[in-house]
Motif scaffolding. Structure first.
Motif, PDB file in Angstrom:
ATOM      1  N   ASN A 207       0.831  -1.199   0.000  1.00  0.00           N
ATOM      2  CA  ASN A 207       0.000   0.000   0.000  1.00  0.00           C
ATOM      3  C   ASN A 207       0.870   1.254   0.000  1.00  0.00           C
ATOM      4  N   GLU A 208       0.299   2.329  -0.409  1.00  0.00           N
ATOM      5  CA  GLU A 208       1.058   3.559  -0.568  1.00  0.00           C
ATOM      6  C   GLU A 208       1.604   4.071   0.756  1.00  0.00           C
ATOM      7  N   HIS A 209       0.959   3.711   1.859  1.00  0.00           N
ATOM      8  CA  HIS A 209       1.464   4.119   3.166  1.00  0.00           C
ATOM      9  C   HIS A 209       2.826   3.496   3.432  1.00  0.00           C
ATOM     10  N   ASP A 210       2.922   2.165   3.234  1.00  0.00           N
ATOM     11  CA  ASP A 210       4.190   1.492   3.485  1.00  0.00           C
ATOM     12  C   ASP A 210       5.263   1.957   2.514  1.00  0.00           C
ATOM     13  N   LEU A 211       4.875   2.201   1.267  1.00  0.00           N
ATOM     14  CA  LEU A 211       5.852   2.685   0.298  1.00  0.00           C
ATOM     15  C   LEU A 211       6.357   4.079   0.667  1.00  0.00           C
ATOM     16  N   ALA A 212       5.472   4.904   1.240  1.00  0.00           N
ATOM     17  CA  ALA A 212       5.892   6.232   1.672  1.00  0.00           C
ATOM     18  C   ALA A 212       6.884   6.127   2.824  1.00  0.00           C
ATOM     19  N   VAL A 213       6.587   5.228   3.790  1.00  0.00           N
ATOM     20  CA  VAL A 213       7.508   5.019   4.910  1.00  0.00           C
ATOM     21  C   VAL A 213       8.841   4.482   4.393  1.00  0.00           C
ATOM     22  N   LEU A 214       8.767   3.544   3.442  1.00  0.00           N
ATOM     23  CA  LEU A 214       9.985   2.956   2.882  1.00  0.00           C
ATOM     24  C   LEU A 214      10.819   4.019   2.171  1.00  0.00           C
ATOM     25  N   LEU A 230       8.845   2.609  10.976  1.00  0.00           N
ATOM     26  CA  LEU A 230       7.622   2.046  11.544  1.00  0.00           C
ATOM     27  C   LEU A 230       6.462   2.300  10.602  1.00  0.00           C
ATOM     28  N   GLY A 231       5.724   1.245  10.246  1.00  0.00           N
ATOM     29  CA  GLY A 231       4.540   1.398   9.420  1.00  0.00           C
ATOM     30  C   GLY A 231       3.541   0.308   9.732  1.00  0.00           C
ATOM     31  N   ASP A 232       2.430   0.265   8.988  1.00  0.00           N
ATOM     32  CA  ASP A 232       1.412  -0.750   9.229  1.00  0.00           C
ATOM     33  C   ASP A 232       1.976  -2.149   9.069  1.00  0.00           C
ATOM     34  N   GLU A 233       2.756  -2.363   8.006  1.00  0.00           N
ATOM     35  CA  GLU A 233       3.332  -3.677   7.743  1.00  0.00           C
ATOM     36  C   GLU A 233       4.856  -3.633   7.736  1.00  0.00           C
ATOM     37  N   VAL A 234       5.433  -2.543   8.224  1.00  0.00           N
ATOM     38  CA  VAL A 234       6.877  -2.335   8.108  1.00  0.00           C
ATOM     39  C   VAL A 234       7.495  -2.115   9.476  1.00  0.00           C
ATOM     40  N   LEU A 235       8.539  -2.831   9.754  1.00  0.00           N
ATOM     41  CA  LEU A 235       9.446  -2.516  10.856  1.00  0.00           C
ATOM     42  C   LEU A 235      10.831  -2.857  10.332  1.00  0.00           C
ATOM     43  N   MET A 236      11.570  -1.848   9.919  1.00  0.00           N
ATOM     44  CA  MET A 236      12.864  -2.064   9.283  1.00  0.00           C
ATOM     45  C   MET A 236      13.967  -1.396  10.094  1.00  0.00           C
ATOM     46  N   ALA A 260       5.507   4.569  19.746  1.00  0.00           N
ATOM     47  CA  ALA A 260       5.427   5.684  18.788  1.00  0.00           C
ATOM     48  C   ALA A 260       4.429   5.416  17.681  1.00  0.00           C
ATOM     49  N   ARG A 261       4.030   4.163  17.494  1.00  0.00           N
ATOM     50  CA  ARG A 261       3.063   3.861  16.430  1.00  0.00           C
ATOM     51  C   ARG A 261       1.803   4.704  16.634  1.00  0.00           C
ATOM     52  N   PRO A 285       7.057  11.711  11.845  1.00  0.00           N
ATOM     53  CA  PRO A 285       5.971  10.988  11.175  1.00  0.00           C
ATOM     54  C   PRO A 285       6.034  11.114   9.658  1.00  0.00           C
ATOM     55  N   THR A 286       5.482  10.123   8.979  1.00  0.00           N
ATOM     56  CA  THR A 286       5.361  10.130   7.523  1.00  0.00           C
ATOM     57  C   THR A 286       3.878  10.182   7.165  1.00  0.00           C
ATOM     58  N   PHE A 287       3.518  11.058   6.259  1.00  0.00           N
ATOM     59  CA  PHE A 287       2.122  11.217   5.864  1.00  0.00           C
ATOM     60  C   PHE A 287       1.951  10.931   4.377  1.00  0.00           C
ATOM     61  N   VAL A 288       0.782  10.410   4.035  1.00  0.00           N
ATOM     62  CA  VAL A 288       0.332  10.339   2.641  1.00  0.00           C
ATOM     63  C   VAL A 288      -0.906  11.217   2.575  1.00  0.00           C
ATOM     64  N   GLY A 289      -0.757  12.393   1.971  1.00  0.00           N
ATOM     65  CA  GLY A 289      -1.821  13.377   2.070  1.00  0.00           C
ATOM     66  C   GLY A 289      -1.931  13.828   3.519  1.00  0.00           C
ATOM     67  N   ASP A 290      -3.140  13.702   4.076  1.00  0.00           N
ATOM     68  CA  ASP A 290      -3.328  14.080   5.481  1.00  0.00           C
ATOM     69  C   ASP A 290      -3.446  12.855   6.386  1.00  0.00           C
ATOM     70  N   LYS A 291      -3.117  11.670   5.839  1.00  0.00           N
ATOM     71  CA  LYS A 291      -3.227  10.437   6.627  1.00  0.00           C
ATOM     72  C   LYS A 291      -1.847   9.977   7.090  1.00  0.00           C
ATOM     73  N   LEU A 292      -1.772   9.598   8.353  1.00  0.00           N
ATOM     74  CA  LEU A 292      -0.521   9.122   8.924  1.00  0.00           C
ATOM     75  C   LEU A 292      -0.184   7.750   8.350  1.00  0.00           C
ATOM     76  N   ALA A 293       1.017   7.615   7.808  1.00  0.00           N
ATOM     77  CA  ALA A 293       1.445   6.336   7.232  1.00  0.00           C
ATOM     78  C   ALA A 293       2.360   5.564   8.160  1.00  0.00           C
ATOM     79  N   GLY A 294       3.026   6.247   9.050  1.00  0.00           N
ATOM     80  CA  GLY A 294       4.001   5.620   9.943  1.00  0.00           C
ATOM     81  C   GLY A 294       5.014   6.657  10.359  1.00  0.00           C
ATOM     82  N   GLY A 295       6.258   6.246  10.501  1.00  0.00           N
ATOM     83  CA  GLY A 295       7.265   7.213  10.903  1.00  0.00           C
ATOM     84  C   GLY A 295       8.670   6.649  10.843  1.00  0.00           C
TER      85      GLY A 295
END
Length: 594
Positions: A207-214, A230-236, A260-261, A285-295
């Motif tokens: 999803n675009e959220h994880d790609l934004a965090v990546l 840190l993201g929905d499906e990401v911990l790197m 921090a999630r 934090p990392t945002f996609v538009g106005d939605k929090l994607a992770g950090g």
């Protein structure tokens, strides 16, 4: 294109020789398989017919299933006429789906419970293409008599791991199973192909959220700084983090940033690590538009702390713990009191802020009086009147739960302490406040009077102190003859302890209420201590968890009997056992290892 997987046969090998064989050539041959048999025998004993446990209903919407189902459906069409079944499991070996296979093969698989919902971990059924691939961490082929269980020796199978393309985490296994007389060398190649296609699909579907965090993670990693994403499906964790911090420090850092999630604002915090170092964690934090994607968390080590002389922590009455983070906290409070430096002590409820203040004051000031006033129980006017009286009488002062005061009361307390600071009293008192973290800034005018602030860590940040804490707390409860076994202490060390030390004390009180002496084994712990879920439970969920634990204990781990006693189906109790993190055996009910 159809793949010929069932026409080229190979001879079934003779019964796998004893794992105790002393033949060097034999021991060298397929060493990992021999080790697998050894693990299987340790887990299952000498039984030749272990059975798989039914775990839960098949999950329908995960990263793995979303990517795998269309891939496996397409691949199964390519081998539609072959006596082979494509099987997908999760990372625990639980079967999620079966694709393909003729009627005879599927009936045979049903007879050995190689079906959706059943767990084919090596510890459940012995050496097999699913559980052994997970144990070895690589693709494997298990042919006929190489299976540990006699029930499975009529099958041959090949398993390949499915890993997340972003994090590298193991998501599950693709397994191809056929009757042993149809064994073919292409099985493993086909399993690897299926796993690779699923991995590609996961990357396509990320999803675009994880790609934004990546994207942010890669940008920051190139700066040459330790970084965690840190993201929905990401911990790197980047290589610099792994190089600079050992495994214990890495685990501590991950524990600190887990909270921090979901944070939508940047922050920075200092944290003490098991090695004795201090790390500065800066979250963005990392945002996609106005939605929090992770950090993204940048890590800066305070290098001076590694080479600084080891600080001798004073021994305080009623304060126990030997972890680095706890020793530093105790030292900071004692030194603040010794220098008569006004102090704000922050921390979650139940971490021991009041105990620390009182113990440090007793250690430094001996018999000099410390007035302890609780703002949460005294009204604002009463607290201010008592504070003025105690200060005028020469007492030191601790105001607990200062954040509960109204804005007007905070202003008046600030004025009172300003007068004290300006020398209105013959003796300058030591003053300490306790507050919960991240409270509103209404107290900022008051806090300007306090040059020192210390954060008391929650118990989950220093679980290694539990073996020392437990006997100390039992003594305060009047139970010096009651001890907890090593297994029980290990179980307590796996819990989240959202109520911190106060929560641990209440658990020990419950144990003491039931018995006055002896050794407490895991099956005698309260119900809440025999499940290790990290999520916060509602009161109703807690009651349900405790009822399941008690029913399993009452019926000696028999899930079917426990389900009947509770009026729920067998599938439901398995699902809830997994959800609550309950582990069970014939003699006891225990927490699930993390």
């Amino acid at each position: 294109m159809a793949h010929n997987l069932g026409t080229s046969k190979v001879a079934v090998p003779p019964h796998f020789p004893s794992i105790d064989s002393a033949d060097p050539a034999e021991l060298e041959l397929r060493h990992w398989l021999r080790v697998s048999w050894s693990r299987s025998r340790d887990a299952l004993g000498e039984t030749d017919e272990p059975t798989a446990d039914y775990v839960e209903q098949v999950p329908v919407d995960t990263v793995l299933t979303r990517a795998a189902y269309p891939v496996l459906s397409a691949l199964s069409a390519e081998i539609d006429n072959e006596p082979v079944s494509l099987i997908l499991t999760d990372a625990s070996g639980t079967v999620l789906s079966r694709h393909g296979g003729d009627r005879g093969l599927l009936a045979a698989l049903d007879r050995v419970d190689l079906a959706p919902g059943f767990r084919y971990a090596e510890s459940q059924v012995g050496t097999n293409g699913i559980g052994t691939a997970l144990e070895v961490g690589a693709p494997v082929v298990i042919d006929g008599s190489e299976h540990f269980s006699g029930l499975l020796r009529s099958f041959s199978c090949a398993g390949a791991l499915v890993t997340h393309p972003l994090t590298g985490a193991v998501l599950g296994v693709v397994d191809l199973t056929t009757k042993s007389e149809h064994m073919n060398a292409l099985l493993l190649s086909f399993a690897k192909l299926a796993a690779a296609r699923i991995k590609e699909r996961i990357l396509d579907d990320a999803n675009e959220h994880d790609l934004a965090v990546l994207s942010d993670y890669h940008a920051v990693s190139h700066t040459g700084q330790p970084v965690i994403a840190l993201g929905d499906e990401v911990l790197m964790i980047n290589a610099l983090t792994q190089q600079q911090f050992d495994s214990h420090d890495q685990a501590a850092i991950i524990d600190r940033i887990r909270d921090a999630r979901g944070q939508a604002k940047s922050f920075t915090m200092l944290t003490d690590l098991p090695s004795g170092a201090t790390a500065r964690l800066s979250y963005q934090p990392t945002f996609v538009g106005d939605k929090l994607a992770g950090g993204i968390v940048r890590i800066t080590e305070q290098l001076a702390t590694r080479t600084a002389p080891v600080v001798t922590t004073p021994i305080l009455r009623a304060v126990t713990g030997n972890s680095a983070v706890w020793r530093r906290t105790v030292h900071g409070v004692v030194e603040s009191c010794r220098r008569r430096e006004w102090l704000v002590l922050e921390g979650e409820p139940g971490v021991g802020k009041t105990t620390l203040i009182q113990a440090a004051h007793e250690h430094v000031s001996g018999t000099h009086h410390l007035a302890v006033l609780d703002a949460s129980t005294l009204g604002g006017e009463d607290l201010l009147a008592h504070a003025a009286t105690e200060l005028a009488g020469g007492s030191d002062l601790a105001v607990l739960h200062a954040h509960t005061l109204s804005d007007n009361d905070l202003d008046e307390l600030s004025q009172l302490l300003q007068e004290v600071e300006q020398g209105s009293l013959p003796r300058e008192p030591w003053v300490a406040l306790t507050m919960y973290p991240q409270e509103p800034s209404a107290t900022s005018a008051l806090l300007r009077l306090f040059p020192k602030s210390i954060s008391v860590p929650p118990l989950r940040y220093h679980l290694e102190d539990i073996p020392e804490l437990v006997p100390a707390l039992l003594r305060t409860l009047g139970a010096p003859d009651l001890t907890l076994s090593a297994a029980s202490l290990n179980q307590l060390s796996r819990l989240a302890w959202r109520g911190n030390v106060a929560h641990l004390r209440s658990v020990l009180y419950e144990i003491h209420r039931r018995r006055r002496s002896g050794v407490v084994e895991p099956d005698a712990l309260p119900s809440e201590c025999r499940a290790t879920t990290r999520r916060n439970l509602t009161q109703l969920q807690s009651l349900e968890r405790d009822a399941i634990v008690d029913a399993l204990a009452l019926h000696s781990g028999d899930k079917t009997a426990a389900a009947q006693a509770l009026g729920m189906s067998r599938a439901t109790i398995y699902r809830k056992i997994r959800g609550f993190g309950i582990i069970y055996r014939a003699s006891a009910v225990q927490p699930m290892p993390e």
